[in-house]
Design a protein around this motif. Sequence first.
Motif, PDB file in Angstrom:
ATOM      1  N   ALA A   1       3.825  -1.339   3.822  1.00 41.52           N
ATOM      2  CA  ALA A   1       3.839   0.121   3.621  1.00 41.52           C
ATOM      3  C   ALA A   1       5.044   0.441   2.752  1.00 41.52           C
ATOM      4  CB  ALA A   1       3.945   0.819   4.966  1.00 41.52           C
ATOM      5  N   ARG A   2       4.782   0.732   1.488  1.00 39.54           N
ATOM      6  CA  ARG A   2       5.869   0.843   0.508  1.00 39.54           C
ATOM      7  C   ARG A   2       6.078   2.320   0.121  1.00 39.54           C
ATOM      8  NH1 ARG A   2       7.715   2.416  -4.714  1.00 39.54           N
ATOM      9  NH2 ARG A   2       8.735   0.676  -5.727  1.00 39.54           N
TER      10      ARG A   2
ATOM     11  N   VAL B   1       0.856  -1.196   0.000  1.00 41.99           N
ATOM     12  CA  VAL B   1       0.000   0.000   0.000  1.00 41.99           C
ATOM     13  C   VAL B   1       0.892   1.246   0.000  1.00 41.99           C
ATOM     14  CG1 VAL B   1      -1.856  -1.192   1.227  1.00 41.99           C
ATOM     15  CG2 VAL B   1      -0.177   0.136   2.532  1.00 41.99           C
ATOM     16  N   TYR B   2       0.286   2.349  -0.433  1.00 43.20           N
ATOM     17  CA  TYR B   2       1.044   3.577  -0.639  1.00 43.20           C
ATOM     18  C   TYR B   2       0.501   4.751   0.169  1.00 43.20           C
ATOM     19  CZ  TYR B   2       2.284   0.429  -4.315  1.00 43.20           C
ATOM     20  OH  TYR B   2       2.695  -0.689  -4.983  1.00 43.20           O
ATOM     21  N   THR B   3      -0.673   4.540   0.777  1.00 42.62           N
ATOM     22  CA  THR B   3      -1.287   5.581   1.608  1.00 42.62           C
ATOM     23  C   THR B   3      -1.917   4.899   2.824  1.00 42.62           C
ATOM     24  OG1 THR B   3      -3.471   5.390   0.578  1.00 42.62           O
ATOM     25  CG2 THR B   3      -1.934   6.958  -0.431  1.00 42.62           C
ATOM     26  N   PRO B   4      -2.124   5.657   3.906  1.00 39.78           N
ATOM     27  CA  PRO B   4      -2.805   5.058   5.064  1.00 39.78           C
ATOM     28  C   PRO B   4      -4.223   4.614   4.718  1.00 39.78           C
ATOM     29  CG  PRO B   4      -2.065   7.324   5.546  1.00 39.78           C
ATOM     30  CD  PRO B   4      -1.596   7.001   4.178  1.00 39.78           C
ATOM     31  N   ALA B   5      -4.911   5.346   3.822  1.00 42.39           N
ATOM     32  CA  ALA B   5      -6.275   4.951   3.446  1.00 42.39           C
ATOM     33  C   ALA B   5      -6.280   3.573   2.776  1.00 42.39           C
ATOM     34  CB  ALA B   5      -6.885   6.000   2.512  1.00 42.39           C
ATOM     35  N   GLU B   6      -5.292   3.324   1.937  1.00 43.10           N
ATOM     36  CA  GLU B   6      -5.202   1.990   1.300  1.00 43.10           C
ATOM     37  C   GLU B   6      -4.911   0.908   2.329  1.00 43.10           C
ATOM     38  OE1 GLU B   6      -3.632   2.608  -3.232  1.00 43.10           O
ATOM     39  OE2 GLU B   6      -2.165   2.624  -1.625  1.00 43.10           O
ATOM     40  N   ALA B   7      -4.138   1.249   3.343  1.00 46.90           N
ATOM     41  CA  ALA B   7      -3.846   0.271   4.395  1.00 46.90           C
ATOM     42  C   ALA B   7      -5.139  -0.118   5.109  1.00 46.90           C
ATOM     43  CB  ALA B   7      -2.835   0.850   5.389  1.00 46.90           C
ATOM     44  N   VAL B   8      -5.991   0.860   5.363  1.00 44.67           N
ATOM     45  CA  VAL B   8      -7.271   0.576   6.023  1.00 44.67           C
ATOM     46  C   VAL B   8      -8.120  -0.329   5.129  1.00 44.67           C
ATOM     47  CG1 VAL B   8      -9.426   1.617   6.848  1.00 44.67           C
ATOM     48  CG2 VAL B   8      -7.230   2.695   7.397  1.00 44.67           C
ATOM     49  N   GLN B   9      -8.171  -0.013   3.817  1.00 46.53           N
ATOM     50  CA  GLN B   9      -8.938  -0.874   2.890  1.00 46.53           C
ATOM     51  C   GLN B   9      -8.418  -2.310   2.932  1.00 46.53           C
ATOM     52  OE1 GLN B   9      -8.479   0.956  -0.935  1.00 46.53           O
ATOM     53  NE2 GLN B   9      -9.863   2.648  -0.454  1.00 46.53           N
TER      54      GLN B   9
ATOM     55  N   ALA C   1      16.985  -1.480  11.291  1.00 45.64           N
ATOM     56  CA  ALA C   1      16.833  -1.094  12.700  1.00 45.64           C
ATOM     57  C   ALA C   1      15.838   0.059  12.824  1.00 45.64           C
ATOM     58  CB  ALA C   1      18.185  -0.690  13.286  1.00 45.64           C
ATOM     59  N   ALA C   2      15.916   0.999  11.889  1.00 47.08           N
ATOM     60  CA  ALA C   2      15.037   2.184  11.961  1.00 47.08           C
ATOM     61  C   ALA C   2      13.569   1.779  11.861  1.00 47.08           C
ATOM     62  CB  ALA C   2      15.389   3.170  10.850  1.00 47.08           C
ATOM     63  N   VAL C   3      13.237   0.900  10.895  1.00 46.09           N
ATOM     64  CA  VAL C   3      11.810   0.562  10.731  1.00 46.09           C
ATOM     65  C   VAL C   3      11.329  -0.357  11.864  1.00 46.09           C
ATOM     66  CG1 VAL C   3      11.801   1.013   8.254  1.00 46.09           C
ATOM     67  CG2 VAL C   3      12.197  -1.337   9.059  1.00 46.09           C
ATOM     68  N   LEU C   4      12.232  -1.207  12.377  1.00 50.16           N
ATOM     69  CA  LEU C   4      11.830  -2.044  13.521  1.00 50.16           C
ATOM     70  C   LEU C   4      11.620  -1.172  14.757  1.00 50.16           C
ATOM     71  CD1 LEU C   4      14.136  -5.189  13.121  1.00 50.16           C
ATOM     72  CD2 LEU C   4      11.735  -4.943  12.442  1.00 50.16           C
ATOM     73  N   ALA C   5      12.515  -0.217  14.949  1.00 51.18           N
ATOM     74  CA  ALA C   5      12.374   0.678  16.105  1.00 51.18           C
ATOM     75  C   ALA C   5      11.090   1.494  15.997  1.00 51.18           C
ATOM     76  CB  ALA C   5      13.584   1.607  16.203  1.00 51.18           C
ATOM     77  N   ALA C   6      10.677   1.790  14.766  1.00 52.81           N
ATOM     78  CA  ALA C   6       9.442   2.565  14.560  1.00 52.81           C
ATOM     79  C   ALA C   6       8.192   1.716  14.788  1.00 52.81           C
ATOM     80  CB  ALA C   6       9.426   3.158  13.147  1.00 52.81           C
ATOM     81  N   GLY C   7       8.368   0.402  14.865  1.00 55.68           N
ATOM     82  CA  GLY C   7       7.219  -0.447  15.173  1.00 55.68           C
ATOM     83  C   GLY C   7       6.804  -1.403  14.071  1.00 55.68           C
ATOM     84  N   ALA C   8       7.552  -1.434  12.961  1.00 56.03           N
ATOM     85  CA  ALA C   8       7.217  -2.395  11.900  1.00 56.03           C
ATOM     86  C   ALA C   8       7.434  -3.820  12.404  1.00 56.03           C
ATOM     87  CB  ALA C   8       8.086  -2.144  10.668  1.00 56.03           C
TER      88      ALA C   8
ATOM     89  N   ASP D   1       3.421   3.371  -6.341  1.00 56.54           N
ATOM     90  CA  ASP D   1       2.832   4.709  -6.397  1.00 56.54           C
ATOM     91  C   ASP D   1       3.654   5.595  -5.449  1.00 56.54           C
ATOM     92  OD1 ASP D   1       1.312   6.968  -6.326  1.00 56.54           O
ATOM     93  OD2 ASP D   1      -0.596   5.959  -5.983  1.00 56.54           O
ATOM     94  N   PRO D   2       4.451   6.501  -6.014  1.00 55.94           N
ATOM     95  CA  PRO D   2       5.398   7.251  -5.174  1.00 55.94           C
ATOM     96  C   PRO D   2       4.740   8.423  -4.452  1.00 55.94           C
ATOM     97  CG  PRO D   2       5.677   7.868  -7.463  1.00 55.94           C
ATOM     98  CD  PRO D   2       4.567   6.863  -7.444  1.00 55.94           C
ATOM     99  N   ARG D   3       3.907   8.092  -3.472  1.00 55.32           N
ATOM    100  CA  ARG D   3       3.154   9.147  -2.783  1.00 55.32           C
ATOM    101  C   ARG D   3       3.869   9.677  -1.550  1.00 55.32           C
ATOM    102  NH1 ARG D   3      -2.654   9.209  -2.936  1.00 55.32           N
ATOM    103  NH2 ARG D   3      -3.297   7.982  -4.703  1.00 55.32           N
ATOM    104  N   MET D   4       4.410   8.746  -0.724  1.00 54.30           N
ATOM    105  CA  MET D   4       4.989   9.154   0.563  1.00 54.30           C
ATOM    106  C   MET D   4       6.323   8.442   0.778  1.00 54.30           C
ATOM    107  SD  MET D   4       1.623   8.848   3.033  1.00 54.30           S
ATOM    108  CE  MET D   4       2.397   9.515   4.510  1.00 54.30           C
ATOM    109  N   GLY D   5       7.182   9.076   1.561  1.00 60.15           N
ATOM    110  CA  GLY D   5       8.439   8.424   1.940  1.00 60.15           C
ATOM    111  C   GLY D   5       8.167   7.278   2.913  1.00 60.15           C
ATOM    112  N   THR D   6       9.100   6.334   2.972  1.00 64.49           N
ATOM    113  CA  THR D   6       8.865   5.099   3.735  1.00 64.49           C
ATOM    114  C   THR D   6       8.556   5.350   5.216  1.00 64.49           C
ATOM    115  OG1 THR D   6      10.256   3.876   2.220  1.00 64.49           O
ATOM    116  CG2 THR D   6       9.897   2.876   4.376  1.00 64.49           C
ATOM    117  N   LEU D   7       9.360   6.196   5.867  1.00 60.75           N
ATOM    118  CA  LEU D   7       9.185   6.332   7.312  1.00 60.75           C
ATOM    119  C   LEU D   7       7.867   7.021   7.663  1.00 60.75           C
ATOM    120  CD1 LEU D   7      10.884   5.175   9.503  1.00 60.75           C
ATOM    121  CD2 LEU D   7      12.082   7.359   9.720  1.00 60.75           C
ATOM    122  N   SER D   8       7.509   8.066   6.911  1.00 64.53           N
ATOM    123  CA  SER D   8       6.243   8.747   7.236  1.00 64.53           C
ATOM    124  C   SER D   8       5.057   7.868   6.853  1.00 64.53           C
ATOM    125  CB  SER D   8       6.157  10.140   6.606  1.00 64.53           C
ATOM    126  OG  SER D   8       6.662  10.132   5.321  1.00 64.53           O
TER     127      SER D   8
END
Length: 337
Positions: free
Chosen positions: A152-153, A133-141, A197-204, A162-169
């Motif tokens: 979350a790509r 998914v490329y947006t939080p709305a798609e994640a909900v769907q 480490a960064a994405v695991l620390a963020a909660g992925a 779909d290059p909408r958002m950077g990975t961390l945000s």
Amino acid sequence: MTGLATPWSTTLGLGVPIVAAPMGGVAGGRFAHAVSRAGALGLIGMGSAGSAAKLSAQLVEFESASRTEADASAEASALPFGIGLVHWGLDRDPELLDTALAAHPRLVSIGFAEDFAWVDRVHAVGALAATQVYTPAEAVQAADASVDVVVARGSEGGGHGDPRMGTLSLLDAVLDAIGGRATVLAAGGVSSGRSLAAVLAAGADGAWVGTALMASPEALTPDSARPVLLAATGDDTVNTSAADAALGLPWPERFPERVVRNAFVEEWADRVDELRGSGDELDGFRAEFTAANSAGDHRLVPVDAGEGVGLLRAVRPVGEILDEFARDASALLGRWR
Ligand SMILES: Cc1cc2nc3c(=O)[nH]c(=O)nc-3n(C[C@H](O)[C@H](O)[C@H](O)COP(=O)(O)O)c2cc1C
């Protein structure tokens, strides 16, 4: 392998919380086997040109890699694997999904999904359903449709997306939107133990890694592409639909691909509509481009890669790369214990 685990990777029996992206033309059976053998989850990727016959051939490769291992053991022959398909390509060969489901994969990813009618079929064979998914709305769907693994790509990633958002945000927003309802993996630019480490620390729950594994000898990556990958830096990459237009591939416009810039990209990246036009000269150029693509001529046809490509400095086996990911991420995360 160091003890780097998340609750999700432990549930799956993985030694490292990484899923290798189902890269079309790169992630064949031998590659998927090497990834799973190293403790992550290997996926066989069928790109938009995938077919039941091509998938069957790669499943045979996976099997024979299991059988030819010097230390072949019951454990090795039962290695888990997954399969990744492109949603809009499924109509072209209705047997492709049937073949995937019959292969007893642990996970089936359907990328670029326009609907989620496939999720029940994946669950019916006991596999996990995954999508990017490329947006939080798609994640909900996706979570509402009972997708188990939501990737979350971010726009840093290689290949189509779909290059909408950077990975961390994006990861942050997706965790906020659906955290706890589905497994959330982070993709796009996770190319070292640092970014893992960064994405695991963020909660992925884990990472979905493509580019970092592309130059490995186990990958189907053409030999002509490896020098391009090793020479490129992250700022050499760009999102464009130019190559798809030149090849006449019907990729939906919202999914350009991140590639390593070359002379073709410099000339056509901002003139994609022109490339889709008609005329003798264009027809001739498209024929030349298609032939160059078949021949793996990367002077003309750009190589897919994400912004992490600058970290690729040598052709190294998948197991060595994944060990380094786990070791470096463990060391970094351990600094905070
Ligand atoms: C060479 C290449 C081919 C890809 N092919 C596919 C594909 O067939 N299906 C798919 O869902 N994603 C595909 N992707 C995208 C990956 O699933 C993933 O989004 C991306 O690799 C993550 O970013 P990274 O390359 O920075 O690790 C591809 C990526 C690359 C680099």
